[in-house]
Each structure stands twice: as C-alpha cells, then as structure tokens.
Design a protein around this motif. Structure first.
Motif, mmCIF file in Angstrom:
data_model
loop_
_atom_site.group_PDB
_atom_site.id
_atom_site.type_symbol
_atom_site.label_atom_id
_atom_site.label_comp_id
_atom_site.label_asym_id
_atom_site.label_seq_id
_atom_site.Cartn_x
_atom_site.Cartn_y
_atom_site.Cartn_z
ATOM 1 N N LEU A 1 0.843 -1.189 0.000
ATOM 2 C CA LEU A 1 0.000 0.000 0.000
ATOM 3 C C LEU A 1 0.884 1.246 0.000
ATOM 4 C CD1 LEU A 1 -2.813 1.340 0.258
ATOM 5 C CD2 LEU A 1 -2.533 1.186 2.757
ATOM 6 N N VAL A 2 0.615 2.158 -0.932
ATOM 7 C CA VAL A 2 1.334 3.426 -1.008
ATOM 8 C C VAL A 2 0.431 4.508 -0.438
ATOM 9 C CG1 VAL A 2 2.361 5.143 -2.550
ATOM 10 C CG2 VAL A 2 2.655 2.704 -3.024
ATOM 11 N N THR A 3 0.927 5.251 0.560
ATOM 12 C CA THR A 3 0.064 6.189 1.272
ATOM 13 C C THR A 3 0.866 7.361 1.830
ATOM 14 O OG1 THR A 3 -1.414 6.413 3.179
ATOM 15 C CG2 THR A 3 0.330 4.778 3.350
ATOM 16 N N THR A 4 0.192 8.452 2.084
ATOM 17 C CA THR A 4 0.826 9.607 2.725
ATOM 18 C C THR A 4 0.827 9.474 4.239
ATOM 19 O OG1 THR A 4 -1.314 10.748 2.664
ATOM 20 C CG2 THR A 4 0.225 11.202 0.857
ATOM 21 N N ASP A 5 0.009 8.583 4.766
ATOM 22 C CA ASP A 5 -0.145 8.411 6.211
ATOM 23 C C ASP A 5 0.762 7.285 6.699
ATOM 24 O OD1 ASP A 5 -0.884 8.142 8.816
ATOM 25 O OD2 ASP A 5 -2.988 7.646 8.434
ATOM 26 N N ALA A 6 1.773 7.650 7.468
ATOM 27 C CA ALA A 6 2.704 6.638 7.966
ATOM 28 C C ALA A 6 2.425 6.283 9.418
ATOM 29 C CB ALA A 6 4.139 7.139 7.824
ATOM 30 N N GLY A 7 1.273 6.667 9.926
ATOM 31 C CA GLY A 7 0.948 6.451 11.327
ATOM 32 C C GLY A 7 0.732 4.997 11.672
ATOM 33 N N PRO A 8 0.884 4.654 12.953
ATOM 34 C CA PRO A 8 0.706 3.253 13.389
ATOM 35 C C PRO A 8 -0.713 2.739 13.187
ATOM 36 C CG PRO A 8 0.920 4.724 15.277
ATOM 37 C CD PRO A 8 1.265 5.537 14.079
ATOM 38 N N GLY A 9 -1.703 3.641 13.228
ATOM 39 C CA GLY A 9 -3.083 3.198 13.040
ATOM 40 C C GLY A 9 -3.314 2.639 11.656
ATOM 41 N N LEU A 10 -2.861 3.365 10.626
ATOM 42 C CA LEU A 10 -3.027 2.887 9.263
ATOM 43 C C LEU A 10 -2.163 1.661 9.003
ATOM 44 C CD1 LEU A 10 -4.294 3.249 6.481
ATOM 45 C CD2 LEU A 10 -2.336 4.664 5.872
ATOM 46 N N PHE A 11 -0.950 1.661 9.566
ATOM 47 C CA PHE A 11 -0.087 0.500 9.381
ATOM 48 C C PHE A 11 -0.768 -0.764 9.902
ATOM 49 C CE2 PHE A 11 3.146 -2.497 10.805
ATOM 50 C CZ PHE A 11 3.961 -2.582 9.691
ATOM 51 N N SER A 12 -1.344 -0.661 11.100
ATOM 52 C CA SER A 12 -2.041 -1.810 11.681
ATOM 53 C C SER A 12 -3.237 -2.214 10.831
ATOM 54 C CB SER A 12 -2.494 -1.465 13.102
ATOM 55 O OG SER A 12 -3.230 -2.529 13.665
ATOM 56 N N ALA A 13 -4.009 -1.225 10.349
ATOM 57 C CA ALA A 13 -5.175 -1.530 9.524
ATOM 58 C C ALA A 13 -4.763 -2.191 8.207
ATOM 59 C CB ALA A 13 -5.965 -0.252 9.246
ATOM 60 N N ALA A 14 -3.662 -1.729 7.631
ATOM 61 C CA ALA A 14 -3.184 -2.303 6.367
ATOM 62 C C ALA A 14 -2.742 -3.747 6.562
ATOM 63 C CB ALA A 14 -2.046 -1.460 5.806
ATOM 64 N N MET A 15 -2.038 -4.016 7.665
ATOM 65 C CA MET A 15 -1.601 -5.385 7.932
ATOM 66 C C MET A 15 -2.804 -6.299 8.186
ATOM 67 S SD MET A 15 1.640 -5.179 7.496
ATOM 68 C CE MET A 15 1.280 -3.832 6.340
ATOM 69 N N ASP A 16 -3.786 -5.770 8.914
ATOM 70 C CA ASP A 16 -5.000 -6.551 9.159
ATOM 71 C C ASP A 16 -5.730 -6.874 7.863
ATOM 72 O OD1 ASP A 16 -4.549 -6.565 11.861
ATOM 73 O OD2 ASP A 16 -5.940 -4.938 12.322
ATOM 74 N N ALA A 17 -5.677 -5.946 6.911
ATOM 75 C CA ALA A 17 -6.353 -6.159 5.623
ATOM 76 C C ALA A 17 -5.618 -7.159 4.750
ATOM 77 C CB ALA A 17 -6.497 -4.829 4.886
ATOM 78 N N GLY A 18 -4.340 -7.429 5.059
ATOM 79 C CA GLY A 18 -3.592 -8.413 4.283
ATOM 80 C C GLY A 18 -2.428 -7.857 3.507
ATOM 81 N N ALA A 19 -2.131 -6.562 3.675
ATOM 82 C CA ALA A 19 -0.977 -5.978 2.985
ATOM 83 C C ALA A 19 0.306 -6.603 3.514
ATOM 84 C CB ALA A 19 -0.960 -4.466 3.171
ATOM 85 N N ARG A 20 1.311 -6.717 2.634
ATOM 86 C CA ARG A 20 2.614 -7.235 3.047
ATOM 87 C C ARG A 20 3.624 -6.124 3.283
ATOM 88 N NH1 ARG A 20 1.957 -11.732 5.218
ATOM 89 N NH2 ARG A 20 4.232 -11.714 5.301
#
Length: 418
Positions: free
Chosen positions: A88-107
């Motif tokens: 996932l390419v994003t402007t938001d590097a916060g831990p909240g989005l990181f956790s949500a991305a990992m939960d969604a299945g991003a590597r």
C-alpha cells in the motif's frame, strides 16, 4: 527471475511517477498500471484463470485508487489471490493505518513521496515472500486458479420466515447445476442447517475463527461434504461460542470460501451480528426474506433502514424475497417493494407448508420432491439470481464489468512470460 509488479493507481501523474521509479529497480518488471479497483480485480482474475504462475508477484495499491477504497481493495486481493503480495502506497505513515493495512492483508507499506531505497527494499521483501508462498502451495497442490465465486447472503426480516430453507435450496440448486457450492451457517447462536440436512459433524465455523491464514487444506478439514455434493460449514453446537466469530474472522472465512467455490450461500438468520453484517457487506447478492404480513414486512423495512444507517448495504443493493405468497393476501410484492424501497425478486415462493412438513421433520429437505411447488419456486429463484450454471455457449460471469485496458495488461504479462 524478474519480479513482475502491477501498479494500481488512479491518478495519471502518480502512475507515471511510480512506473518510472519501478523501472529503475533491479530485476523489476513493471507492467502498464491499472486505473481502478475493478480493472485490478478483473485483471488478476483473468491471469489466475490461466495459471497461478501468470499472476504478478507484487501488486502496488495507491491510496487514492477507486471506486473501492484502498484498504478494502487490499483485503479483497489478499483473500482472493493469496500468492500475490500487496504493498500500500500512502501519505499516512501512522501506526493506526499501518495496523489496519496489515490486518487487511498488505505485506508492506510505503509512504509518499516515494523514495528509491524504501521502495526497492519493500518490493524485494514482498517478492521473496510471494515466491516462497507459491513454492509452498505448489508442492501441496492446493493453489486455486479460478475466478472468485459468487457470494449470496440470505437474511430474515424476522424469525420463522423461511430463511434457512431458502438458503439450503439455493445451494442445492447451484450444486445440482454443476457449480461447486458451499453453504455456510452464519446464524451463529441458532443455526439449523445441520438439522435441516440431518448432519452431525463436530467441526464448525468457530474452528476457523482464530486462524489468520486459512489455507485450502485447513478449509477442507472444517467443511462437511454432504451427500448432495454441497460443502457445509456449520454453526457451532454451543450457541455461546458464536461470539468467537468476529466480523474480521467472518471476512476471512467468506473470502477463503469464495476462492474455493463457484457459489457461496450464507444463512445469516434474522438476528444480524457483526459476523453476519460483514458477510452481507461482502456479498454479491444480499437477500432479505419476508412473508406477506404486516409484522414481517415492517421487520424487513427496519432491517433495510438499519443496514443503510450502518453502511452495511444500500436499499437498492438488497433484494427482498417474498415467501409463503398467495394471490389472496392483501400484501402483494409490489406493495412490499414500495414499503421497503428495495427491489423485490420476480420469483415468489408459494405458501404450501404441507409439501414441506414431512421433509423438514425428517431433516431431509434435500429430498423434497422435484414436483413440489415450493422447491420449484426456490430453484427458479436460484436461476433468477444467476446461481445455476448457464447452458453451453452462454456461461454466466459473476461480473460483466471489464476494466479499461484489462486485456492490454493481461497480454503484457503473457508477453513477459513467453
């Protein structure tokens, strides 16, 4: 071997910038980007239908992709194409989005503006992961290479309107037409599919709830193969254990079934919890069953409005099915449609419980006489919904949408593999 990378970027300038940077990476083989979520899923589905080896090792999803939001798209790709690594390419590097991305299945997660070193490191790591997964799955012979199946949920406007019977008959009709079908009992506290089909099986949907990576082998161990050929994933015998199936677990379970079966029918019952809501949200077709009486139709209206308020499903995306219909009743389908504000299935189910009573009492609703008017109507509804296999020469597709340039992208992969 070169790493094949498929960017999914809606903005033309961002696509050019990303493609230019990817082309500079060692052993990278970027292909023309796809511009929306529909085109990405359609492209991956076409490649998977040829062979899992045709799929790219890495898919890069830009945060501004549409129309499906980026995290939902990541989740769908991860569930339907488990051998593809998603970044996932994003402007938001916060831990909240990181956790949500990992939960969604991003590597992996890469922040904007893009940097060469960060992107190169992440692509290399995800590519190695993808190659390892394919090697593991290849030896096990468990790779699924078909297009994702159709998910249909069946919910009740209230208890006792015939939700489970309809779910069972839709699954039987689809299986009888030659389409591999799974039937899931997501009525977690009061599911009756096992009773309707006279099945005793110790495993249930709860056994998959705590598993974050549901492999085809694990899935096969959890389902029960009925004599009709339908794969059953049953509700737990202890209703209190239904709380173990969270909305996240339900998404993973339904996604895993969708990757293994052409048709997945989910009985959500009349009390919609988090797991059932997740299934309804994911479904290609969401059915809401009502009977033609004031109490049930009011219940249907409440359910439709609640789904809309909770952003589970819009009214126009829900199909109401009228069960126990007769010409003499005052409430006809046209009035149901007006009250609920939803489409109503053309096929109505007649009121004729005498045909059903002995089969229901014996737990053999799969053995209903083919001349039964109720069974005929329910199987006709399966045809109306596109769940039965179409005649030769007119095969049904779950989605007729073709992304812009999708054939061009697929051809690009094929040329690079030759």
């Amino acid at each position: 071997m070169p790493t094949r990378i498929l960017p999914a970027v809606g903005d033309a300038d961002a696509a050019r910038s990303l493609t230019t940077l990817l082309s500079q990476l060692p052993d990278a083989e970027p292909v023309p980007p796809v511009t929306d979520s529909t085109q990405l899923v359609d492209t991956l589905a076409r490649l998977a239908a040829e062979s899992v080896d045709e799929l790219p090792e890495v898919v890069i999803v830009h945060e501004r992709i549409g129309p499906v939001p980026a995290l939902e798209l990541v989740r769908e790709v991860a569930l339907r194409f488990p051998a593809v690594g998603v970044i996932l390419v994003t402007t938001d590097a916060g831990p909240g989005l990181f956790s949500a991305a990992m939960d969604a299945g991003a590597r992996g997660l890469v922040t904007l503006p893009l940097g060469y070193e960060d992107l190169a490191h992440r692509v290399q790591a995800v590519a190695q992961w993808s190659v390892g997964v394919r090697r593991h799955l290849g030896h096990g012979g468990d790779v699924f290479t078909g297009v994702g199946g159709t998910v249909v949920t069946v919910s009740g406007a209230k208890g006792g309107v015939g939700t489970t019977l309809l779910a069972v008959q839709l699954a039987l009709a689809a299986q009888a037409s030659g389409r591999p079908t799974a039937l899931v009992d997501m009525d977690l506290q009061a599911g009756d599919i096992a009773s309707f089909l006279d099945v005793q099986f110790r495993r249930s949907v709860v056994d998959l709830a705590a598993i974050t990576d549901i492999s085809p082998r694990i899935l096969d161990e959890a389902v029960f193969r009925h004599d009709t050929g339908v794969a059953l994933l049953l509700a737990p015998g202890e209703g209190e254990r239904g709380e173990e199936v969270t909305d996240r677990a339900a998404r993973q379970i339904v996604g895993a079934l969708r990757s293994r079966y052409e048709v997945v029918v989910v009985d959500c019952g009349a009390q919609l919890g988090g797991a059932g809501a997740a299934a309804v949200e994911m479904a290609d077709r969401a059915l809401l069953v009502t009977t033609p009486d004031v109490v049930a139709v009011r219940g249907a209206k409440r359910a439709v409005r609640m789904w809309d308020r909770l952003q589970i499903r819009k009214a126009e995306e829900t199909t109401v099915v009228v069960n126990r219909h007769s010409r003499g009743t005052e409430i006809q389908p046209a009035l149901v449609q007006k009250i609920t504000g939803t489409p109503v299935a053309t096929t109505v189910i007649p009121a004729n419980f005498k045909e059903l009573q002995s089969a229901v009492d014996a737990g053999r609703v799969h053995a209903l006489d083919g001349k039964s008017t109720v069974r005929q109507a329910m199987w006709a509804l399966a045809g109306e919904l596109g769940l039965v296999r179409a005649p030769e020469g007119s095969q049904h597709r779950r989605s007729g949408r073709v992304g812009r340039g999708g054939d061009r992208v697929s051809a690009g992969f094929r040329r690079r593999r030759e």
